[in-house]
Structure formats: C-alpha cells, structure tokens
Scaffold this motif. Structure first.
Motif, short mmCIF file in Angstrom:
data_model
loop_
_atom_site.label_atom_id
_atom_site.label_comp_id
_atom_site.label_asym_id
_atom_site.label_seq_id
_atom_site.Cartn_x
_atom_site.Cartn_y
_atom_site.Cartn_z
N GLY A 46 0.81 -1.22 0.00
CA GLY A 46 0.00 0.00 0.00
C GLY A 46 0.84 1.26 0.00
N SER A 47 1.92 1.26 0.76
CA SER A 47 2.79 2.42 0.81
C SER A 47 3.46 2.64 -0.54
CB SER A 47 3.85 2.22 1.90
OG SER A 47 3.25 2.10 3.17
N VAL A 48 3.89 1.57 -1.18
CA VAL A 48 4.52 1.70 -2.50
C VAL A 48 3.52 2.23 -3.51
CG1 VAL A 48 5.58 0.42 -4.38
CG2 VAL A 48 6.24 -0.09 -2.02
N GLU A 49 2.26 1.74 -3.46
CA GLU A 49 1.24 2.23 -4.39
C GLU A 49 0.96 3.71 -4.19
OE1 GLU A 49 -0.17 0.80 -6.92
OE2 GLU A 49 0.87 -1.10 -6.62
N LEU A 50 0.95 4.15 -2.93
CA LEU A 50 0.76 5.59 -2.68
C LEU A 50 1.89 6.41 -3.29
CD1 LEU A 50 -0.45 5.60 1.05
CD2 LEU A 50 -1.80 6.12 -0.99
N TYR A 51 3.13 5.90 -3.18
CA TYR A 51 4.27 6.62 -3.74
C TYR A 51 4.16 6.68 -5.27
CZ TYR A 51 9.06 7.75 -5.00
OH TYR A 51 10.18 8.32 -5.56
N ARG A 52 3.76 5.55 -5.88
CA ARG A 52 3.66 5.53 -7.34
C ARG A 52 2.54 6.46 -7.85
NH1 ARG A 52 4.17 -0.93 -8.74
NH2 ARG A 52 6.43 -1.12 -8.36
N MET A 53 1.49 6.57 -7.06
CA MET A 53 0.37 7.41 -7.47
C MET A 53 0.64 8.89 -7.24
SD MET A 53 -2.68 5.02 -5.89
CE MET A 53 -3.86 6.36 -6.04
N GLY A 54 1.77 9.21 -6.67
CA GLY A 54 2.09 10.62 -6.41
C GLY A 54 1.33 11.19 -5.24
N ALA A 55 0.87 10.33 -4.36
CA ALA A 55 0.11 10.79 -3.20
C ALA A 55 1.00 11.21 -2.05
CB ALA A 55 -0.83 9.68 -2.74
N LEU A 56 2.33 11.22 -2.28
CA LEU A 56 3.27 11.63 -1.23
C LEU A 56 4.10 12.81 -1.76
CD1 LEU A 56 4.49 8.05 -0.19
CD2 LEU A 56 2.67 9.39 0.87
N PRO A 57 3.48 13.97 -1.89
CA PRO A 57 4.20 15.10 -2.50
C PRO A 57 5.28 15.68 -1.60
CG PRO A 57 2.05 15.82 -1.74
CD PRO A 57 2.10 14.34 -1.53
N GLU A 58 5.07 15.61 -0.29
CA GLU A 58 6.03 16.19 0.62
C GLU A 58 7.07 15.16 1.06
OE1 GLU A 58 6.01 19.31 1.20
OE2 GLU A 58 4.12 19.68 0.16
N ARG A 59 8.28 15.69 1.35
CA ARG A 59 9.35 14.79 1.78
C ARG A 59 9.03 14.15 3.13
NH1 ARG A 59 14.17 13.25 0.45
NH2 ARG A 59 15.68 12.61 2.06
N ALA A 60 8.33 14.91 3.96
CA ALA A 60 7.96 14.34 5.26
C ALA A 60 7.02 13.14 5.08
CB ALA A 60 7.28 15.41 6.12
N ASP A 61 6.14 13.26 4.08
CA ASP A 61 5.25 12.12 3.82
C ASP A 61 6.03 10.90 3.33
OD1 ASP A 61 3.07 13.70 4.48
OD2 ASP A 61 2.82 14.40 2.42
N VAL A 62 7.02 11.17 2.49
CA VAL A 62 7.85 10.07 1.98
C VAL A 62 8.62 9.42 3.12
CG1 VAL A 62 9.75 9.45 0.44
CG2 VAL A 62 8.03 11.10 -0.29
N GLU A 63 9.19 10.24 4.01
CA GLU A 63 9.95 9.68 5.13
C GLU A 63 9.05 8.86 6.07
OE1 GLU A 63 11.92 12.89 6.98
OE2 GLU A 63 13.46 13.11 5.41
N GLU A 64 7.84 9.37 6.31
CA GLU A 64 6.90 8.62 7.15
C GLU A 64 6.54 7.28 6.50
OE1 GLU A 64 4.45 7.37 10.11
OE2 GLU A 64 5.88 9.05 10.11
#
Length: 488
Positions: free
Chosen positions: A276-294
């Motif tokens: 699920g986390s990988v799918e969120l990243y691929r969909m561009g749902a993690l625009p902020e770096r803090a979201d990516v780190e979380e």
C-alpha cells in the motif's frame, strides 16, 4: 484341499475337524476292541486244542499199540468232542494220510479242512488257522505226536462262531458309532455356534467401527483369563489407541489449518502495508518529503516485523527437526540472565516494581548452574519478560526468581496482572495464539510466536517452560533446566 476348506465358515470347518477326529477315534476304538476280543477267543480255543491234543497224545502211550485212541471208544469220545469244543479229531499216520478220524455229527464233511493242510501243521502243539475245503469257513487246529499209536493227532475246531461274534461286534460298533457321530455332530454344531458367539459380537463391533463409530468397544464377552477375554482386552486397547490416533490426527490437521491461516494472515498484513505504501508513492500521493519519510518508516517497520516473523518460523522449524543442532552449549548461571532481565524490564517501564528473589519469592536469588546456550536462553527470558510487560498494565509488579528446586535449575517470571482462563492457559504456547487478538501489533511484536519459541528452546535444552495462572491472580512462567552436573 485347503482352498476348498477356506470356502466354509469357521464354524463348519471346526465341526468337520472335530467330526473327522471323532470318526477316527471311534474307528480306532472299534478296531482295537474287535482285535482284542478276537485274540481273547482265539487264546481260549488254542488252550482247548493244546489241552485236548496233549490228552490224546498221553492216552496213546497208555493203551496197547494196536488200539487207536482216536477211534477206540467212539461212543465216549464223540460226546467229549462237544464237551471240549473240539468237534474234529484226526489221526495221521507216518506218511501223513488219515488213518482214523472222528468228528461231531453236527459238522458237514464238505466243510472240513483239506488233508494237505492238516499234514502241514507242526506237531509241537502250535495252533494254526486253516481254511475249509470249500474256502468259506476258517478253522483253528493243533497237532501232537502219538508215541504209542504212531503218527500225529490233529484237533480242529471251526471259527464260525468266533467270526460271527466279531462280525456282530463290528456291525454294532458301526451302527452305534454312526448314531453317536450324528448326535455329537448336532450337539457340536450348536455348541460351536454358542462358543463362536463372542467372535460374532467382535465382528459386529468391528463393522460399527468401520462405519465410523470409533467409540465402540468390544463388550465383556468372556472371562479375562480366557483366550476370547484376552482377545477382547487386546482389541479394546488397540481401539482406544486408534481412537486417540484419529483424534490426534484430526487435532493436528485442525492445528495445521489454523497455523496455515495464521501464517497467511501474519505474512499478509505487513506485505499489504508495504504494498500500500509503495502504491501511494507511485500514485504521487506523497508530495512532501515528510510524507515520503513517514512512508519509508512504515515500510521499514513492516519489513522488520516480516523479518522477525520469518526468522521465528525458521527457528521453530529447525528446532522441530534438529533441536540440539541449534545450540552452542557452555557452563553458565541463570542468575546472570535474571539480573539482565530485571534491568531490561526496568528500562521498558521505570514505574514497574521489580523484585529479584529466590524460587517462589523466598530468600535471595540462588545459584542455578546449567550447561546451555546463553544466547538462546537469553531469548527465552526476553520473551517471558516481554510477555509480562505486554500483557499487564503499566506499573504492575513483576518478580523474577532464580535458584534450584527439586534438583533442577529454575528461573521464573511472575506478575500480578489479570491472569488467564484455563482455556487461554492451555493454548498460550500454541504458535500464533494471542490471548487478545484485538491488540495492535507493535514494532517488537513477534506475531504470537514468542512463547512457542521459548518452550521449544527450553525443551531443546532438556527442560521446559510451564505456566501457573488463574483469572485475576496473575501469571507465573517457570523455566526449568537440568543442573550442570546432570547435563549430558
């Protein structure tokens, strides 16, 4: 023959066997009785023949030579023949021809023994058996020399009555034997049916078990000291073992299904989190770096849980296959582990009262020397302490006891938490079992394998992990191991 008999029932085969033995016995008895009776009658006849020929032989020596003792006094001798039971008397001259003879008036001359046979009889008084001239009757004869008259005297008697007696005896034996055989066969048929009734009950029990009723047992159909009683007891023992084996197999299959389901669930949860986390990243749902780190932190946490679970399963599989091969033993003291466990628990919850005592809470910690793998035992104690920290409220007192009890090394972790029910206590060492399945999984959660691993490691050391608990009375886990001087 064996194949033919195998087609009959056991009852029929036993009856045929006993009937055959009975027939052989009756035949043997009849043959022995008739033979003994014939021998007895022949002995009686032989005695009369020898006595009569001896008497005639002595009489010939006492009378003048010109007088023939056989025919000198026919009016006296013929009644004597019937009296002695020797109806035929013959005087043979030196050439073996008949010089004189006399026989009972009841005899037919055609039935007398032939001259050639009479001349061949030994003159020493030994009786012999002859055939009549017509060959239909048997005769018994004996001969003696006559010193006065010369030649020999032959006394003979027919065996007609003897043969008739033996024939009647054999006919009677045959008739009575046949009647007896029929009666005993009928009685044997019913007796065998009654005797084989327990086997039929065993057969019915076996049929019921074959239909799926594993609770059936062979009833008490005979005394325990008999063969049927021994068979029934052995069958009941075997049936009990079969029932337990089937129950164990069913329970094992149920545990396996539960285990596979739990493994699938435990592996699926972290995998779905990572996916699920990988799918969120691929969909561009993690625009902020803090979201990516979380998200990366969450992936790392789930990957860690997945690795912990996989390592736990691998360790359990190895312990099941070759427990001794997973250990690197060396002498050590359980007090070291107890003291480290106290510090670890205090670091987890500084507010929790922790006491280090001897076994059962009495006195100071005692020595507990063992020959064991320290890193593996540290894993056991860590799981026990972690279990107490996880399943009791913060600030709940915990006691760690260490020492020697009943010639065994002991380390125990006791808490004053809510405790467990008997059903929970019976399953707490099962793999993937949780007393509270709604509890959120933390980073250090081992997926319900901690206590299962602890018990497997303890048993690999020749010891065990036991639980004493009751609802509302806390829980006490006891690790027992062989002492150092008892370790193999």
């Amino acid at each position: 023959m064996r194949r033919t008999l195998s087609r009959f029932s056991l009852r029929t085969r036993l009856l045929l066997l006993t009937t055959g033995l009975l027939l052989a016995g009756l035949t043997l008895v009849s043959a022995v009785v008739s033979d003994r009776l014939e021998r007895y009658q022949l002995d009686q006849l032989d005695g009369r023949l020898r006595s009569f020929t001896t008497l005639i032989s002595r009489a010939s020596a006492a009378v003048p030579s010109e007088v023939d003792p056989v025919t000198a006094y026919p009016e006296r001798l013929e009644p004597a023949l019937d009296l002695f039971g020797v109806p035929y008397l013959v005087h043979l001259d030196a050439e073996g021809t008949i010089a004189r003879d006399i026989h009972s008036s009841r005899l037919d001359k055609a039935n007398l023994p032939p001259l050639v046979d009479l001349g061949a009889i030994p003159a020493d008084g030994t009786p012999v058996t002859l055939r009549a001239a017509d060959g239909r009757e048997r005769w018994r004869a004996a001969a003696r020399t006559m010193p006065g008259a010369g030649g020999t005297v032959v006394a003979a008697t027919p065996l007609t009555e003897l043969d008739a007696t033996i024939t009647r005896l054999r006919a009677t034996s045959l008739t009575s034997g046949a009647v007896l055989l029929v009666l005993l066969s009928g009685l044997g048929w019913f007796a065998l049916g009654r005797g084989l009734r327990p086997l039929r009950r065993i057969e019915h029990t076996a049929a019921a078990i074959a239909d799926g009723d594993l609770t059936r047992r062979v009833p008490d159909i005979a005394a325990p000291s008999t063969e049927i009683g021994h068979l029934a007891a052995s069958l009941n023992t075997m049936l009990g073992q079969l029932e337990r084996a089937f129950a164990d197999r069913a329970a094992s299959e149920a545990r396996m299904r539960t285990f596979v389901s739990d493994v699938s669930h435990e592996l699926r949860t972290p995998l779905f989190g990572i996916k699920g986390s990988v799918e969120l990243y691929r969909m561009g749902a993690l625009p902020e770096r803090a979201d990516v780190e979380e998200t990366m932190h969450r992936i790392d946490r789930e990957a860690t849980r997945l690795a912990t679970l996989t390592n736990g399963l691998l360790l359990l599989a190895r312990l099941d296959e070759a427990p001794e091969g997973q250990l690197d033993r060396a002498p050590m003291d359980l007090r070291t582990l107890a003291d480290d466990a106290r510090h670890d628990l205090r670091a987890l919850d500084p507010s929790r009262p922790i006491e280090l005592t001897g076994p059962g809470g009495s006195g100071p910690p005692g020595p507990a020397q063992v020959h064991a793998d320290e890193s593996r035992l540290r894993q056991v104690v860590t799981n026990l302490v972690g279990n107490a920290a996880t399943h009791t409220p913060a600030g709940t007192p915990v006691r760690i006891g260490v020492g020697t009890v009943d010639n065994r090394a002991l380390l125990e972790v006791a808490d004053e938490g809510p405790g467990m029910t008997a059903e929970q206590a019976g399953r707490v060492f099962d793999r993937f079992y949780r007393t509270d399945r709604s509890r959120n999984r933390s980073d250090g959660d081992n997926g319900g394998l901690g206590l299962a691993i602890a018990r497997s490691l303890a048993r690999a050391h020749g010891g065990d992990v036991e639980l004493e608990t009751a609802l509302g009375e806390g829980a006490r886990f006891r690790l027992t191991l062989p002492l150092l001087d008892q370790a193999v």
